[in-house]
Design a protein around this motif. Structure first.
Motif, PDB file in Angstrom:
ATOM      1  N   GLU A 217       0.852  -1.192   0.000  1.00  0.00           N
ATOM      2  CA  GLU A 217       0.000   0.000   0.000  1.00  0.00           C
ATOM      3  C   GLU A 217       0.886   1.240   0.000  1.00  0.00           C
ATOM      4  OE1 GLU A 217      -3.117  -0.240   2.952  1.00  0.00           O
ATOM      5  OE2 GLU A 217      -3.013  -2.429   2.940  1.00  0.00           O
ATOM      6  N   VAL A 218       1.110   1.784  -1.176  1.00  0.00           N
ATOM      7  CA  VAL A 218       2.019   2.921  -1.308  1.00  0.00           C
ATOM      8  C   VAL A 218       1.258   4.122  -1.872  1.00  0.00           C
ATOM      9  CG1 VAL A 218       4.057   1.472  -1.550  1.00  0.00           C
ATOM     10  CG2 VAL A 218       2.797   2.116  -3.596  1.00  0.00           C
ATOM     11  N   PRO A 219       1.494   5.314  -1.332  1.00  0.00           N
ATOM     12  CA  PRO A 219       0.723   6.499  -1.754  1.00  0.00           C
ATOM     13  C   PRO A 219       1.308   7.188  -2.979  1.00  0.00           C
ATOM     14  CG  PRO A 219       2.156   7.093   0.051  1.00  0.00           C
ATOM     15  CD  PRO A 219       2.386   5.620  -0.196  1.00  0.00           C
ATOM     16  N   ASP A 220       1.853   6.428  -3.909  1.00  0.00           N
ATOM     17  CA  ASP A 220       2.569   7.028  -5.037  1.00  0.00           C
ATOM     18  C   ASP A 220       1.642   7.753  -6.010  1.00  0.00           C
ATOM     19  OD1 ASP A 220       4.560   5.705  -3.720  1.00  0.00           O
ATOM     20  OD2 ASP A 220       5.426   4.773  -5.497  1.00  0.00           O
ATOM     21  N   LEU A 221       0.435   7.238  -6.226  1.00  0.00           N
ATOM     22  CA  LEU A 221      -0.479   7.936  -7.138  1.00  0.00           C
ATOM     23  C   LEU A 221      -0.933   9.270  -6.548  1.00  0.00           C
ATOM     24  CD1 LEU A 221      -2.051   8.140  -9.737  1.00  0.00           C
ATOM     25  CD2 LEU A 221      -3.842   6.700  -8.726  1.00  0.00           C
ATOM     26  N   PRO A 222      -1.402   9.327  -5.292  1.00  0.00           N
ATOM     27  CA  PRO A 222      -1.735  10.641  -4.722  1.00  0.00           C
ATOM     28  C   PRO A 222      -0.562  11.615  -4.738  1.00  0.00           C
ATOM     29  CG  PRO A 222      -2.621   8.900  -3.338  1.00  0.00           C
ATOM     30  CD  PRO A 222      -1.759   8.240  -4.369  1.00  0.00           C
ATOM     31  N   ARG A 223       0.637  11.106  -4.497  1.00  0.00           N
ATOM     32  CA  ARG A 223       1.804  11.989  -4.511  1.00  0.00           C
ATOM     33  C   ARG A 223       2.091  12.515  -5.915  1.00  0.00           C
ATOM     34  NH1 ARG A 223       6.688   9.154  -1.476  1.00  0.00           N
ATOM     35  NH2 ARG A 223       7.597  11.233  -1.673  1.00  0.00           N
ATOM     36  N   ALA A 224       1.837  11.715  -6.930  1.00  0.00           N
ATOM     37  CA  ALA A 224       2.024  12.181  -8.309  1.00  0.00           C
ATOM     38  C   ALA A 224       0.988  13.241  -8.688  1.00  0.00           C
ATOM     39  CB  ALA A 224       1.946  11.002  -9.284  1.00  0.00           C
ATOM     40  N   LEU A 225      -0.176  13.177  -8.061  1.00  0.00           N
ATOM     41  CA  LEU A 225      -1.259  14.122  -8.359  1.00  0.00           C
ATOM     42  C   LEU A 225      -1.143  15.418  -7.560  1.00  0.00           C
ATOM     43  CD1 LEU A 225      -4.214  11.562  -8.354  1.00  0.00           C
ATOM     44  CD2 LEU A 225      -3.272  12.707 -10.363  1.00  0.00           C
ATOM     45  N   ASP A 226      -0.559  15.342  -6.373  1.00  0.00           N
ATOM     46  CA  ASP A 226      -0.548  16.493  -5.455  1.00  0.00           C
ATOM     47  C   ASP A 226      -0.034  17.794  -6.083  1.00  0.00           C
ATOM     48  OD1 ASP A 226      -1.752  15.186  -3.379  1.00  0.00           O
ATOM     49  OD2 ASP A 226       0.105  14.726  -2.292  1.00  0.00           O
ATOM     50  N   PRO A 227       1.021  17.777  -6.900  1.00  0.00           N
ATOM     51  CA  PRO A 227       1.520  19.047  -7.452  1.00  0.00           C
ATOM     52  C   PRO A 227       0.497  19.784  -8.316  1.00  0.00           C
ATOM     53  CG  PRO A 227       3.169  17.322  -7.697  1.00  0.00           C
ATOM     54  CD  PRO A 227       1.907  16.653  -7.273  1.00  0.00           C
ATOM     55  N   PHE A 228      -0.528  19.096  -8.770  1.00  0.00           N
ATOM     56  CA  PHE A 228      -1.499  19.715  -9.674  1.00  0.00           C
ATOM     57  C   PHE A 228      -2.788  20.122  -8.956  1.00  0.00           C
ATOM     58  CE2 PHE A 228       1.210  16.894 -12.119  1.00  0.00           C
ATOM     59  CZ  PHE A 228       1.644  17.746 -13.123  1.00  0.00           C
ATOM     60  N   ILE A 229      -2.775  20.038  -7.633  1.00  0.00           N
ATOM     61  CA  ILE A 229      -3.973  20.359  -6.847  1.00  0.00           C
ATOM     62  C   ILE A 229      -3.707  21.626  -6.034  1.00  0.00           C
ATOM     63  CG2 ILE A 229      -5.539  19.546  -5.047  1.00  0.00           C
ATOM     64  CD1 ILE A 229      -4.772  16.677  -6.032  1.00  0.00           C
ATOM     65  N   ASP A 230      -4.385  22.710  -6.399  1.00  0.00           N
ATOM     66  CA  ASP A 230      -4.170  23.986  -5.721  1.00  0.00           C
ATOM     67  C   ASP A 230      -4.825  24.012  -4.354  1.00  0.00           C
ATOM     68  OD1 ASP A 230      -2.792  24.996  -7.933  1.00  0.00           O
ATOM     69  OD2 ASP A 230      -4.662  25.579  -8.918  1.00  0.00           O
ATOM     70  N   ASP A 231      -5.999  23.438  -4.243  1.00  0.00           N
ATOM     71  CA  ASP A 231      -6.758  23.457  -2.993  1.00  0.00           C
ATOM     72  C   ASP A 231      -7.387  22.082  -2.805  1.00  0.00           C
ATOM     73  OD1 ASP A 231      -8.566  23.766  -0.905  1.00  0.00           O
ATOM     74  OD2 ASP A 231      -9.214  25.761  -1.534  1.00  0.00           O
ATOM     75  N   PRO A 232      -7.043  21.372  -1.709  1.00  0.00           N
ATOM     76  CA  PRO A 232      -7.603  20.023  -1.497  1.00  0.00           C
ATOM     77  C   PRO A 232      -9.134  19.994  -1.518  1.00  0.00           C
ATOM     78  CG  PRO A 232      -5.824  20.454   0.050  1.00  0.00           C
ATOM     79  CD  PRO A 232      -6.096  21.747  -0.648  1.00  0.00           C
ATOM     80  N   LYS A 233      -9.785  21.112  -1.172  1.00  0.00           N
ATOM     81  CA  LYS A 233     -11.251  21.143  -1.181  1.00  0.00           C
ATOM     82  C   LYS A 233     -11.798  21.004  -2.598  1.00  0.00           C
ATOM     83  CE  LYS A 233     -11.726  24.047   2.939  1.00  0.00           C
ATOM     84  NZ  LYS A 233     -12.212  25.358   3.462  1.00  0.00           N
ATOM     85  N   PHE A 234     -10.980  21.381  -3.592  1.00  0.00           N
ATOM     86  CA  PHE A 234     -11.419  21.307  -4.985  1.00  0.00           C
ATOM     87  C   PHE A 234     -10.533  20.334  -5.769  1.00  0.00           C
ATOM     88  CE2 PHE A 234     -12.425  25.541  -3.330  1.00  0.00           C
ATOM     89  CZ  PHE A 234     -13.801  25.531  -3.474  1.00  0.00           C
TER      90      PHE A 234
END
Length: 484
Positions: free
Chosen positions: A271-288
């Motif tokens: 169980e590795v969080p690699d996909l969320p980590r790859a996406l994080d740079p493109f997310i300005d606000d976690p609410k959106f």
């Protein structure tokens, strides 16, 4: 990994500063505590590489400290560097043989790697050194077999629970440990009482909102529509073909991973969080979050796909196919499908009564906030199922469902269908999965070391007299037809 600040066992800087002299710099203990705090914060943010850098620098400058070594074990383990984590854990025990937490860390690592005898010995040593160490008792109770209500370990855990302050968050660990022991000896009534109290104690330390989850699922279905997914792969998307297992905890996902990882062409990375980590740079606000992901350009999607594929490859550089069992990746399957069109998804499912009960009777090491309340478990089963139904409707050829009960009753047939879906040749080794030597970092780490068994099918029935609230919750959310 620990934030606990114990009195240092290393010599303190000598000599008090006298009036009029320049103020002395931080003491060794203050510097160690600062490194512990900084590394813990990075670990909580899933910045494992940064945590490792902080800890190695501090260890080089300040010398060995069992707490820093414990955090380093966590940083390495979460990067998939199990052998290095094991080396550090052994070093901690060698240099600090009287430190209970170091023995507990070594026990956890060896348990994940399948050396259950060494794990049990390490947990035993931890409770010998620190008889009130709740987490070590929880681990030990999960490995040993209880056959009598007069077991001295059970008596000690009962006594420890009586002495613990009501507001001690470690009470949850002892409640679950006692419950497991009572379950093994057949006292289901008292076992359920302890499961219930353990769940209340653990739930009180976590934050979760079922309405928030429902809103996220609805927003995802609206934004990640058939029209968006129908645009097809992003231009420049890589052709890597990772295998993702998604679904609820306690749904048989670890069994599926172990069967696949037994194939000579496949390696499981847990169980590795690699996909969320790859996406994080493109997310300005976690609410959106989902709105941001739905607006990604082809170039950005290709960047996500390359970053995710590369991170998995670093964990398993020799593997032909790699299995990622980060279950909550189900949220991001639409984005994944466009960023890595050859990725294949396995949806692990299980009878909802067994699934809900399995969640409720497990104290998870990682933070899984929805598993300690029947209504929240039911809401999550319903909402995750609602989103998976959407994904199956818009990308049907990329998803294959595997029911736990079918795996148990027809392992070979289900495995053949699974391998065919993945485009992999048959291997008899998949049926001999319990002998595969690999790390398994999940709540099912001990179960998959055993031959296939069916005793977990219908396990909830042993506790049926206590489970009316669970049935009502599942019926309320439409997961089962009725609570009768």
């Amino acid at each position: 990994m620990s934030k606990r600040q114990k009195k240092s066992r290393s010599p303190q800087a000598g000599g008090a500063a006298t009036k009029g002299l320049k103020k002395a710099g931080p003491s060794r203990e203050e510097s160690v505590n600062a490194a512990l705090k900084a590394s813990y914060e990075r670990l909580q943010r899933r910045q494992y590489e940064k945590a490792e850098v902080i800890l190695r620098k501090a260890l080089s400058e300040l010398g060995r400290d069992p707490r820093m070594l414990g955090n380093l074990v966590a940083a390495l383990e979460n990067q998939g560097r199990g052998e290095e984590a094991l080396t550090v854990a052994r070093s901690a025990v060698e240099h600090f043989p009287e430190d209970a937490q170091s023995h507990n860390n070594l026990g956890a690592i060896t348990k994940f790697q399948g050396d259950l005898a060494q794990a049990e010995a390490s947990f035993r040593r931890a409770v010998e050194l620190a008889p009130d160490y709740a987490d070590a008792w929880r681990h030990l109770a999960g490995l040993k077999t209880f056959t009598s209500a007069d077991d001295p370990d059970l008596a000690h855990m009962r006594d420890l629970l009586q002495r613990m302050p009501r507001n001690n968050p470690q009470r949850a660990a002892i409640y679950f440990a006692i419950a497991r022991a009572l379950d093994e000896i057949g006292d289901t009534d008292e076992a359920f009482t302890h499961f219930e109290r353990g769940n209340r104690a653990r739930r009180g330390t976590l934050r979760f909102s079922a309405p928030d989850l429902s809103r996220l699922i609805s927003e995802t279905i609206e934004l990640q529509s058939a029209e968006l997914i129908g645009r097809g792969p992003a231009e420049g998307a890589p052709d890597d073909a990772p295998i993702l297992i998604v679904g609820m905890p306690r749904s048989g996902s670890t069994l599926i991973e172990q069967v696949l990882a037994s194939h000579p062409d496949v390696e499981g990375v847990g169980e590795v969080p690699d996909l969320p980590r790859a996406l994080d740079p493109f997310i300005d606000d976690p609410k959106f979050r989902m709105r941001s992901l739905s607006l990604l350009s082809d170039d950005e999607l290709a960047t996500v796909g390359k970053a995710y594929a590369l991170s998995l490859k670093k964990r398993a550089p020799e593997a032909g196919r790699i299995v990622d069992k980060f279950l909550t990746n189900y949220i991001h399957l639409g984005t994944l499908h466009r960023a890595l069109p050859n990725a294949r998804i396995i949806h692990a499912t299980r009878d909802p009564l067994d699934n809900a009960f399995g969640c409720y009777t497990t104290l998870f090491t990682s933070e899984v906030p929805f598993v300690y309340d029947f209504k929240e478990i039911a809401a999550t089963i319903a909402e995750s199922g609602r989103l998976m139904d959407h994904w199956k409707s818009v990308m049907p050829h990329a998803i294959h469902e595997v029911k736990y009960e079918s795996m148990v009753s027809d392992l070979e047939g289900e495995t053949r269908r699974l391998l065919e879906f993945l485009g992999l040749p048959w291997s008899d080794r998949c049926l001999d999965f319990h002998n595969t030597d690999r790390r398994v970092n999940s709540a099912s780490a001990t179960q998959v070391r055993k031959p296939l068994y069916s005793s977990s099918v219908g396990r909830w029935k042993r506790y049926e007299s206590h489970l009316a609230p669970m049935k009502r919750a599942l019926a309320e959310y439409g997961v089962i037809d009725s609570a009768s």
